[in-house]
Design an enzyme around this catalytic site. Structure first.
Site, short mmCIF file in Angstrom:
data_model
loop_
_atom_site.label_atom_id
_atom_site.label_comp_id
_atom_site.label_asym_id
_atom_site.label_seq_id
_atom_site.Cartn_x
_atom_site.Cartn_y
_atom_site.Cartn_z
N SER A 58 0.83 -1.20 0.00
CA SER A 58 0.00 0.00 0.00
C SER A 58 0.87 1.26 0.00
O SER A 58 1.71 1.43 -0.86
CB SER A 58 -0.96 -0.05 1.20
N ASP A 69 -5.74 -3.35 -2.44
CA ASP A 69 -4.70 -3.10 -1.44
C ASP A 69 -4.05 -4.39 -0.93
O ASP A 69 -4.73 -5.33 -0.53
CB ASP A 69 -5.33 -2.35 -0.27
#
Length: 302
Positions: free
Chosen positions: A41, A155
């Site tokens: 991320s 993510d």
């Protein structure tokens, strides 16, 4: 003899990820630089910035961000697969990484993403750098997912919040891991004052409401406006992710621990408070100072 290859495993944590900048700077002052970088991320974004030698430029930009700047970068689109389509913000990030390939970076780099079709962990270690970053930072329910290599990716924090395993696979022999989400679960909700008897102003886009005002209110709540009643959607989403990621991180680290684990105190920074970069960077710098003796004991800087 050369020193063992050092790897940085940069964890996810949305706006708290600016702490990675302070950590990297403080470690560099100690003579510790990564031979490989793995990121999840926001960790993928900051790690890539280091790998392409633009982390200083990124720091200058994020340090100047104000609340109104963040709000201006958020494009609300509930039909995009997330509350925010994220194109304005992503285009700004993309400017640092356009036309760059992972294989061309000065050090081995990899990003973690999640395949939404089957929940598998995807290691992005080659190909287009921006696509790898964009997939890794697609926080589910918040930013729209990214279609890459015939897969819808989201993510990487869903499956590997602190990517020690990828860092090791890239060749790291000594790993410094950064967990941005430690001690966040209770702290996050401690900051919210619940009052079930109080009036709660629901945000609705009805015929009598001004649409632009409605969007502004939504954006303010997304980037961390204090609430005095029930938790909003970002509070619920954020805390759900914290719980999940904390459990996954503990489980994975039990079987594959890092040589050094840094847990900066970022409890007071909301997941979308990108305008608080200076606070996050400073805490990142300070956690290295607090852990200096431990770091030097475990990482050879000679």
């Amino acid at each position: 003899m050369t020193h063992p290859k050092i790897g940085f495993a940069l964890g996810g944590g949305a706006a708290r990820g600016w702490a990675h900048i302070g950590i990297i700077r403080a470690l560099a002052e100690m003579g510790i630089k990564p031979d490989v970088i793995a990121g999840t991320s926001i960790g993928a974004l900051v790690g890539a910035a280091y790998a392409v030698d633009c982390i200083d430029d990124l720091e200058v930009w994020v340090s100047k961000l104000r609340r109104r700047d963040v709000a201006a970068l958020l494009d609300i689109n509930i039909f995009s697969g997330g509350i925010i389509e994220g194109e304005k913000l992503m285009e700004t990030f993309k400017s640092y990484f356009s036309n760059k390939n992972i294989s061309d970076l000065k050090i081995p780099f990899g990003a973690i993403a999640t395949d939404l079709s089957n929940g598998s962990e995807v290691w992005l270690q080659d190909g287009d750098l921006w696509s790898a970053i964009r997939a890794s930072i697609a926080v589910p329910g918040l930013f729209s997912p990214w279609y890459y290599r015939k897969k819808w990716l989201a993510d990487g924090g869903l499956v590997n919040p602190v990517p020690i395993s990828l860092c090791r696979s890239l060749g790291a022999e000594k790993i410094i891991a950064i967990n941005l989400n430690s001690n966040l679960i209770t702290k996050h909700f401690d900051a919210i004052k619940f009052n079930n008897n109080s009036h709660h102003d629901k945000v609705t886009a009805n015929e009598s409401a001004d649409f632009s005002e409605w969007l502004t209110t939504i954006k303010n709540r997304i980037i961390g406006e204090e609430q005095n009643s029930r938790p909003g959607i970002i509070d619920v989403l954020g805390s759900s992710l914290y719980i999940m990621q904390e459990r996954i991180t503990r489980s994975r680290m039990a079987g594959d621990p890092a040589d050094v684990l840094l847990n900066p105190h970022l409890e007071e920074i909301g997941m979308m408070e990108f305008n608080r970069a200076n606070d996050a960077i400073e805490e990142g710098y300070q956690v290295v100072q607090r852990m200096r003796d431990h770091i030097l004991k475990n990482i050879d800087v000679s």
